[in-house]
Design a protein around this motif. Sequence first.
Motif, PDB file in Angstrom:
ATOM      1  N   LEU A 293       0.838  -1.201   0.000  1.00 23.08           N
ATOM      2  CA  LEU A 293       0.000   0.000   0.000  1.00 23.08           C
ATOM      3  C   LEU A 293       0.876   1.255   0.000  1.00 23.08           C
ATOM      4  CD1 LEU A 293      -2.732   1.382   0.137  1.00 23.08           C
ATOM      5  CD2 LEU A 293      -2.691   1.094   2.632  1.00 23.08           C
ATOM      6  N   ILE A 297       1.067   4.172  -2.963  1.00 24.48           N
ATOM      7  CA  ILE A 297       0.859   5.599  -2.675  1.00 24.48           C
ATOM      8  C   ILE A 297       2.095   6.408  -3.064  1.00 24.48           C
ATOM      9  CG2 ILE A 297       0.521   7.288  -0.838  1.00 24.48           C
ATOM     10  CD1 ILE A 297      -1.173   5.168   0.618  1.00 24.48           C
ATOM     11  N   THR A 298       3.265   5.911  -2.712  1.00 28.78           N
ATOM     12  CA  THR A 298       4.517   6.605  -3.038  1.00 28.78           C
ATOM     13  C   THR A 298       4.694   6.743  -4.540  1.00 28.78           C
ATOM     14  OG1 THR A 298       5.558   5.746  -1.023  1.00 28.78           O
ATOM     15  CG2 THR A 298       7.021   6.591  -2.736  1.00 28.78           C
ATOM     16  N   LEU A 301       2.305   9.363  -6.063  1.00 30.02           N
ATOM     17  CA  LEU A 301       2.733  10.726  -5.756  1.00 30.02           C
ATOM     18  C   LEU A 301       3.947  11.135  -6.596  1.00 30.02           C
ATOM     19  CD1 LEU A 301       2.362  10.766  -1.861  1.00 30.02           C
ATOM     20  CD2 LEU A 301       0.861  11.837  -3.555  1.00 30.02           C
TER      21      LEU A 301
END
Length: 481
Positions: A293, A297-298, A301
Amino acid sequence: MTRLKNFFHQFIIIFLFIGFVLAIRFQPISQTFEFDYDEGFNLIKAFLYSQGFSLYTQIWNDQPPLFTVLLSHWLNIFGHSIFAARLLILIFSALLIHCFYKIISSELGRLPALIATILLFTSWLYIRLSISVMIGLPSLSLAMLSIYFLHLYKQNYRKLYIVFSGIALALSLQTKLFTIVLVPLIFFYLVDFSSKTITSNKYSKKTLINVALWLAPLGLVYISVGVLFQQFWNHEQLIITHLNQPSNSKIENFNNREYLRYMISQDYDYIFLACVGIGTIFLKKHRNGIFPLAWLITSVLVLLNHQPLWYHYYPLLAIPICWLAAYGVAFLSDSFSKKKLVNTKQLIIPSLLVVILIGLVIATPPNPKGSVPRNAELMQLVLKYKDATNWIFTDHPIYAFYAKLRVPPEIAVMSYKRLNSGELTSQEILSVLQNYRPEQIVLSRWTSQLKSDSKFMAYINENYSKTYTNEQGSQEHYILK
């Protein structure tokens, strides 16, 4: 003996995967002229390196050196063919798939691992990237190997696995630097990111030793490779080219949100299953699921702020998406296997999720990316004059690789990124042409841009004879007078 059997068992699985891909994609692997322009750049750099030219000081190179060196030695052993080069990438892909499966299998079981692996294998353009001579997948493969070594350490606490993990990640970074986004995530994974004590500020002596065992080989190997190939003395090629990219909103790749939305739209069904997996992680408190997860997300971004955004970055998203999907599969599998028909009301939600998933699978049509077309007549002309050619000047080096001809190393990579950043100027291109006086010139990609320079064309018209131009005027061939 048990360890030896286990090693050979894993080796056979990887070999079977390679055989399977070769069986279903043998014709594209052996006959496709070029999947992507990056193939030509990587191949010609490896060819020139095998001819004795050094990276950075002679061969212009905006990427870490490891893949070029490895590919060069590989081709020296198995022959300078496109098939041999693509086979090397397929081996890296098999390693990635295998590590991916083993990690999930030990955490969630064989069924979720198998389905997640199939999802990854069939994710957008994964098979294509598995047989394209590009550096993204090998880099991710080595990063996944690093994670797998840490996973093995958590199973039997052999500290040698921590050392191997650091080495594998260093090699990943020296293949393509985009896996640097995974370094902090893997670091937290090492210090037991998924444990209940992660919020504590009191780390044990054992944890500090493990961190040192991981960081030391990571830093040592990364620096050693860089020093060996003079990487750190050429920051203009490695850093400035990537950072000095003027934005161009007219090009799809510079519209990050739109292009990122386009990429993930190819796998809406997988993303839905990943969302189920994310819900399961929080519902069932699967602390190990925090790692994929955080990876997802990283990556999102980073890609939202990176320009330009290329399609071959997508595995950075596909891997954690399919990893999270494994948790969704585990949830659905447990829901149906345990409840059966005892309580039909409890089966409503998992059944509805399955129906939605099937609908998304049907509603998500495949959208393959086309290959770079081959101009057979142009290739024949290059081969016709091969024996009288020492150097060939071209903006499309795949033609030089097929003919096994040398390109001036300063222009081995005449990429969009290099031209767009101003790293390669018209004057520099003309200087290369004047210094090397190549016997052949092939213009196939940046023809209009190169021909717009009057000095460049004046020199060509004075010293070269045109032997070919296509109907659109986008491809031309010249020979020295």
